[in-house]
Design a protein around this motif. Structure first.
Motif, short mmCIF file in Angstrom:
data_model
loop_
_atom_site.label_atom_id
_atom_site.label_comp_id
_atom_site.label_asym_id
_atom_site.label_seq_id
_atom_site.Cartn_x
_atom_site.Cartn_y
_atom_site.Cartn_z
N UNK A 170 -10.35 2.87 -3.13
CA UNK A 170 -9.19 3.36 -3.87
C UNK A 170 -8.07 3.53 -2.86
N UNK A 171 -6.95 2.87 -3.11
CA UNK A 171 -5.84 2.90 -2.15
C UNK A 171 -4.68 3.72 -2.69
N UNK A 172 -3.78 4.06 -1.79
CA UNK A 172 -2.62 4.85 -2.18
C UNK A 172 -1.77 4.14 -3.24
N UNK A 173 -1.63 2.82 -3.08
CA UNK A 173 -0.75 2.09 -4.01
C UNK A 173 -1.56 1.35 -5.10
N UNK A 182 1.59 6.33 -13.03
CA UNK A 182 0.91 6.28 -11.73
C UNK A 182 -0.48 6.88 -11.79
N UNK A 183 -0.58 8.03 -12.47
CA UNK A 183 -1.88 8.70 -12.58
C UNK A 183 -2.88 7.85 -13.34
N UNK A 242 -3.77 10.02 -3.61
CA UNK A 242 -2.78 10.72 -4.44
C UNK A 242 -1.38 10.64 -3.85
N UNK A 243 -1.23 9.79 -2.84
CA UNK A 243 0.00 9.75 -2.07
C UNK A 243 1.28 9.69 -2.87
N UNK A 244 1.33 8.80 -3.88
CA UNK A 244 2.59 8.59 -4.60
C UNK A 244 2.67 9.40 -5.89
N UNK A 245 1.69 10.26 -6.12
CA UNK A 245 1.64 10.95 -7.40
C UNK A 245 2.17 12.38 -7.28
#
Lengths: 241, 209
Positions: free
Chosen positions: A92-95, A148-149, A173-176
């Protein structure tokens, strides 16, 4: 305790040689058991991502051994390694890394179909795991029509589809926003509680707190670990609640 | 935390006796700040002396003495809701004092102090997060009450505080790294400075200005 799903024994990763040699990881040993979520923390350049890449078979150790469900991945050839990654390890990646032209269900079943599973079987397995992470209603939706979620939940479903019990998450969860990110961590936590093993790289203490154990890396070395948590009953007694 | 204001806030809802006030206070705050009943009665006695509470003329059917708010007590608690909590008085945080002393005391392995604390705080954060998972499930369930919401908010406050402490420790570690890389003289004591001027209260208050 059960046999670990992931075992790293005295793993070292060195880049370059001579004066330009960099030790990204030095003699790291780590076990992750079924049902366990382990977080890896450390400053930039401490070796967190290197550890994740080695644990997931995306990179090869200079010395030491990495075992996934008892198989040493250093002894596998390229085809065997690719097959092992498809069948046993989820990332699972950040993007999110979802394929935009495929629906959620198609994204999730893709690793199985690449492995020769029939489309019908693949979709059945995808629906099962989409339901587990609470987004079955998105099965026929394309990534650009999801929040995003939602995309990250689909990415977790893709990481778990089939019988893959080792999940690697790199700043998932970087961008969330904080509430949505928490929902993603909860899903990861629940999948580990249900028997998967998880390895989570994060720089956020609040996110690492969802893990059973936190391992601190500095300059490629494990400098500390929190140890396993107390039983839930003890927490309740301790809080007086 | 002002027990006095907490009790006044509870008495603004209805008359209560001492043990009942203790139970209510703990239920609302998740047992995070346990009170003993002696503390409750001591506080009630002071509030009565100051004219903010009074005893009901008659005991209840079990012979317990109920307390109620006076107009002055109501004024006090109303004023509490409408004024911010005073943040000028910096609490003496043992960790801050410990780190400040560690960096000025020869022979202390400061990075080890930082790491030991970070691990302990993270462990605490993990335990709080587990409690929060349970609390948010309970709060979202059909049997969830406003007390469950209060407990959840208390837990989240403790989580934010723990996270903030870890961020500060990360910052301390990074700053130590920078400091270690540049030569500097050790601070010499200033004989002209009085003891109060070098106290931590002065340092912290100075930093806030």
């Amino acid at each position: 305790m059960n046999e670990p799903i992931l075992r790293m024994v005295d793993v070292t990763r060195t880049h370059g040689d001579g004066e330009t040699q960099v030790h990204a990881l030095r003699g790291v040993s780590l076990d992750v058991h079924p049902g366990e979520l382990v977080a890896v923390m450390g400053p930039s350049g401490s070796g967190k991502s290197t550890l994740l890449n080695l644990a997931g078979g995306l990179d090869k150790a200079t010395s030491g051994s990495v075992f996934i469900e008892g198989d040493e991945i250093g002894s596998l050839n390229a085809n065997q390694l690719a097959s092992m990654r498809r069948r046993r390890v989820g990332f699972v990646f950040q993007d999110f890394n979802l394929i935009p032209s495929l629906t959620a269900s198609e994204n999730v079943s893709l690793p199985l179909e690449l492995d020769g599973v029939s489309v019908r079987e693949g979709r059945r397995a995808a629906h099962l795991v989409l339901e587990l992470v609470g987004v079955l209603e998105l099965a026929d939706r394309y990534p650009d029509k999801m929040s995003g979620g939602q995309q990250q939940r689909v990415a977790i479903a893709r990481a778990l589809v089939g019988d893959r019990r080792l999940v690697m998450a790199d700043e998932p969860t970087g961008a969330l926003d904080s509430q949505t990110g928490e929902g993603v961590l909860r899903v990861l936590r629940e999948r580990c509680d249900a028997g998967a093993a998880g390895l989570l790289v994060t720089h956020e203490a609040r996110h690492a707190a969802w893990a059973d154990r936190v391992v601190f890396l500095r300059d490629g070395v494990v400098v500390d670990t929190t140890g396993s948590p107390a039983a839930a009953e003890d927490l309740l007694v301790g809080s007086g609640h | 935390m002002s027990v006095k204001l907490g009790l006044l806030a509870l008495l603004a809802e209805s008359s209560m006796y001492g043990a009942q006030l203790r139970v209510e206070f703990e239920a609302r705050t998740g047992g995070t700040w346990p009170l003993n009943v002696g503390q409750v009665y001591t506080t009630l006695a002071r509030l009565e002396r100051d004219g903010m509470v009074a005893q009901d003329p008659q005991a209840d059917e079990d012979g317990r003495i109920l307390y109620h708010l006076t107009p002055l007590g109501l004024e006090e608690v109303t004023s509490w809701w409408t004024t911010p909590v005073d943040r000028d008085e910096t609490p003496r945080d043992e960790l801050v004092i410990k780190l400040a002393l560690a960096v000025t005391t020869p022979g202390v392995d400061v990075p080890a102090v930082v790491q030991t604390q970070r691990t302990a705080t993270l462990r605490h954060l993990r335990d709080l997060t587990r409690l929060k998972m349970q609390a948010s499930d309970q709060q979202a369930s059909v049997s969830g009450t406003s007390n469950d919401l209060a407990w959840l908010l208390v837990l989240e406050n403790l989580i934010f505080a723990g996270e903030s402490e870890i961020r500060w420790l990360d910052h301390v570690e990074a700053r130590l790294g920078v400091e270690a890389a540049r030569p500097r003289r050790a601070a010499a004591p200033d004989p002209s400075a009085g003891a109060t001027e070098t106290s931590f209260d002065t340092i912290i208050k100075g930093a806030q200005q």
